[in-house]
Design a protein around this motif. Sequence first.
Motif, mmCIF file in Angstrom:
data_model
loop_
_atom_site.group_PDB
_atom_site.id
_atom_site.type_symbol
_atom_site.label_atom_id
_atom_site.label_comp_id
_atom_site.label_asym_id
_atom_site.label_seq_id
_atom_site.Cartn_x
_atom_site.Cartn_y
_atom_site.Cartn_z
ATOM 1 N N PHE A 140 0.819 -1.206 0.000
ATOM 2 C CA PHE A 140 0.000 0.000 0.000
ATOM 3 C C PHE A 140 0.857 1.263 0.000
ATOM 4 C CE2 PHE A 140 -3.475 -2.763 1.719
ATOM 5 C CZ PHE A 140 -4.313 -2.604 0.624
ATOM 6 N N ILE A 141 2.014 1.181 0.635
ATOM 7 C CA ILE A 141 2.938 2.322 0.603
ATOM 8 C C ILE A 141 3.402 2.558 -0.832
ATOM 9 C CG2 ILE A 141 5.237 3.104 1.303
ATOM 10 C CD1 ILE A 141 4.704 1.718 4.002
ATOM 11 N N PHE A 142 3.770 1.488 -1.503
ATOM 12 C CA PHE A 142 4.186 1.590 -2.907
ATOM 13 C C PHE A 142 3.060 2.127 -3.780
ATOM 14 C CE2 PHE A 142 4.584 -0.360 -7.140
ATOM 15 C CZ PHE A 142 5.794 0.200 -7.536
ATOM 16 N N ILE A 143 1.851 1.615 -3.584
ATOM 17 C CA ILE A 143 0.694 2.070 -4.366
ATOM 18 C C ILE A 143 0.430 3.549 -4.118
ATOM 19 C CG2 ILE A 143 -1.820 1.852 -4.564
ATOM 20 C CD1 ILE A 143 -1.436 -1.179 -4.191
ATOM 21 N N ALA A 144 0.547 3.996 -2.882
ATOM 22 C CA ALA A 144 0.309 5.404 -2.562
ATOM 23 C C ALA A 144 1.333 6.304 -3.250
ATOM 24 C CB ALA A 144 0.352 5.608 -1.048
ATOM 25 N N ILE A 145 2.590 5.926 -3.208
ATOM 26 C CA ILE A 145 3.635 6.745 -3.822
ATOM 27 C C ILE A 145 3.479 6.784 -5.341
ATOM 28 C CG2 ILE A 145 6.127 6.874 -4.233
ATOM 29 C CD1 ILE A 145 6.470 5.816 -1.348
ATOM 30 N N THR A 182 -11.084 16.414 -10.585
ATOM 31 C CA THR A 182 -11.910 15.249 -10.281
ATOM 32 C C THR A 182 -11.048 14.011 -10.092
ATOM 33 O OG1 THR A 182 -13.780 16.174 -11.511
ATOM 34 C CG2 THR A 182 -13.805 13.807 -11.098
ATOM 35 N N LEU A 183 -10.109 13.785 -11.001
ATOM 36 C CA LEU A 183 -9.230 12.633 -10.867
ATOM 37 C C LEU A 183 -8.365 12.759 -9.618
ATOM 38 C CD1 LEU A 183 -8.130 9.983 -12.144
ATOM 39 C CD2 LEU A 183 -6.337 11.413 -13.099
ATOM 40 N N LEU A 184 -7.830 13.930 -9.368
ATOM 41 C CA LEU A 184 -6.984 14.151 -8.201
ATOM 42 C C LEU A 184 -7.739 13.859 -6.908
ATOM 43 C CD1 LEU A 184 -4.304 15.448 -7.010
ATOM 44 C CD2 LEU A 184 -5.649 17.535 -6.901
ATOM 45 N N LEU A 185 -8.919 14.427 -6.768
ATOM 46 C CA LEU A 185 -9.699 14.223 -5.547
ATOM 47 C C LEU A 185 -10.158 12.780 -5.395
ATOM 48 C CD1 LEU A 185 -11.810 17.499 -5.420
ATOM 49 C CD2 LEU A 185 -9.812 16.885 -4.044
ATOM 50 N N LEU A 186 -10.476 12.135 -6.497
ATOM 51 C CA LEU A 186 -10.899 10.738 -6.447
ATOM 52 C C LEU A 186 -9.768 9.837 -5.935
ATOM 53 C CD1 LEU A 186 -13.048 8.557 -7.096
ATOM 54 C CD2 LEU A 186 -12.006 8.414 -9.354
ATOM 55 N N VAL A 187 -8.581 10.008 -6.473
ATOM 56 C CA VAL A 187 -7.447 9.187 -6.041
ATOM 57 C C VAL A 187 -7.103 9.469 -4.585
ATOM 58 C CG1 VAL A 187 -4.978 8.787 -6.387
ATOM 59 C CG2 VAL A 187 -6.514 8.871 -8.347
ATOM 60 N N PHE A 188 -7.058 10.741 -4.206
ATOM 61 C CA PHE A 188 -6.736 11.079 -2.816
ATOM 62 C C PHE A 188 -7.812 10.575 -1.860
ATOM 63 C CE2 PHE A 188 -3.641 14.857 -3.521
ATOM 64 C CZ PHE A 188 -2.707 13.980 -4.012
ATOM 65 N N TYR A 189 -9.062 10.631 -2.255
ATOM 66 C CA TYR A 189 -10.148 10.123 -1.418
ATOM 67 C C TYR A 189 -10.036 8.608 -1.231
ATOM 68 C CZ TYR A 189 -14.807 8.847 0.155
ATOM 69 O OH TYR A 189 -15.846 8.312 0.853
ATOM 70 N N LEU A 190 -9.731 7.898 -2.310
ATOM 71 C CA LEU A 190 -9.593 6.444 -2.203
ATOM 72 C C LEU A 190 -8.432 6.055 -1.295
ATOM 73 C CD1 LEU A 190 -10.316 5.343 -5.877
ATOM 74 C CD2 LEU A 190 -11.800 5.084 -3.882
ATOM 75 N N LEU A 191 -7.330 6.791 -1.379
ATOM 76 C CA LEU A 191 -6.208 6.507 -0.491
ATOM 77 C C LEU A 191 -6.550 6.818 0.960
ATOM 78 C CD1 LEU A 191 -3.268 7.827 -2.670
ATOM 79 C CD2 LEU A 191 -3.713 5.456 -2.024
ATOM 80 N N LEU A 192 -7.319 7.865 1.173
ATOM 81 C CA LEU A 192 -7.703 8.248 2.529
ATOM 82 C C LEU A 192 -8.605 7.201 3.175
ATOM 83 C CD1 LEU A 192 -7.431 10.475 4.625
ATOM 84 C CD2 LEU A 192 -9.435 11.565 3.624
ATOM 85 N N ALA A 243 -2.088 8.136 6.386
ATOM 86 C CA ALA A 243 -0.660 8.156 6.046
ATOM 87 C C ALA A 243 -0.445 7.894 4.554
ATOM 88 C CB ALA A 243 0.097 7.138 6.874
ATOM 89 N N TYR A 244 -1.298 7.091 3.942
ATOM 90 C CA TYR A 244 -1.184 6.836 2.510
ATOM 91 C C TYR A 244 -1.465 8.115 1.725
ATOM 92 C CZ TYR A 244 -1.313 1.968 3.951
ATOM 93 O OH TYR A 244 -1.054 0.765 4.550
ATOM 94 N N LEU A 245 -2.405 8.893 2.198
ATOM 95 C CA LEU A 245 -2.683 10.180 1.561
ATOM 96 C C LEU A 245 -1.464 11.099 1.682
ATOM 97 C CD1 LEU A 245 -4.589 12.218 0.215
ATOM 98 C CD2 LEU A 245 -5.381 12.823 2.493
ATOM 99 N N PHE A 250 3.296 13.519 -5.108
ATOM 100 C CA PHE A 250 2.624 14.462 -6.000
ATOM 101 C C PHE A 250 3.443 15.749 -6.127
ATOM 102 C CE2 PHE A 250 -0.413 17.962 -6.579
ATOM 103 C CZ PHE A 250 -1.130 17.530 -7.683
ATOM 104 N N LEU A 251 3.897 16.278 -4.989
ATOM 105 C CA LEU A 251 4.655 17.531 -4.993
ATOM 106 C C LEU A 251 6.076 17.351 -5.525
ATOM 107 C CD1 LEU A 251 3.415 19.036 -1.629
ATOM 108 C CD2 LEU A 251 2.719 19.660 -3.953
ATOM 109 N N ILE A 252 6.687 16.192 -5.274
ATOM 110 C CA ILE A 252 8.025 15.940 -5.804
ATOM 111 C C ILE A 252 7.990 15.850 -7.322
ATOM 112 C CG2 ILE A 252 9.847 14.189 -5.943
ATOM 113 C CD1 ILE A 252 9.292 13.665 -2.932
#
Length: 94
Positions: A5-10, A50-60, A65-67, A74-76
Motif C-alpha cells: 500500500f505504501i508503494f501504491i500510494a507513492i 476530479t481525478l486528483l480528488l478521487l485518487v486522494f479520497y480512495l487513499l484516505l 498516512a497513505y494520503l 505528487f509535490l516531488i
Amino acid sequence: MNWIFIFIAIVSGAIVSVFYFGGLWLTLRKIAEYKFSYLLILVSFVIRITLLLLVFYLLLQYHWAYLGLALMSFLIVRQVLLLKLGNPKGALYN
C-alpha cells in the motif's frame, strides 16, 4: 502499514501529478489557439481536479498516512516536471 500500500500510494501520487500538471501544461500551451479559451480552462480544471480528488479520497479510505505519501510524491513530481518542462511556449505568462 503494508509495504504494497505504501508503494501504491507513492506511485498513484506520482501518476496523478503527471496527469494533473501535464494537463495544466498542455492547457496553457493550447489556450491561445481556442476562441472559447475559458471553456478549455474550465473543462481541463474539472477533469484534472476530479481525478486528483478521487485518487486522494480512495487513499484516505485506507489510512491517512497513505494520503500523506501520495501528496509528497505528487509535490516531488511537480518539481521535477517544472524543471523538465519549464514554461510552455504561447502561454499567457513568460
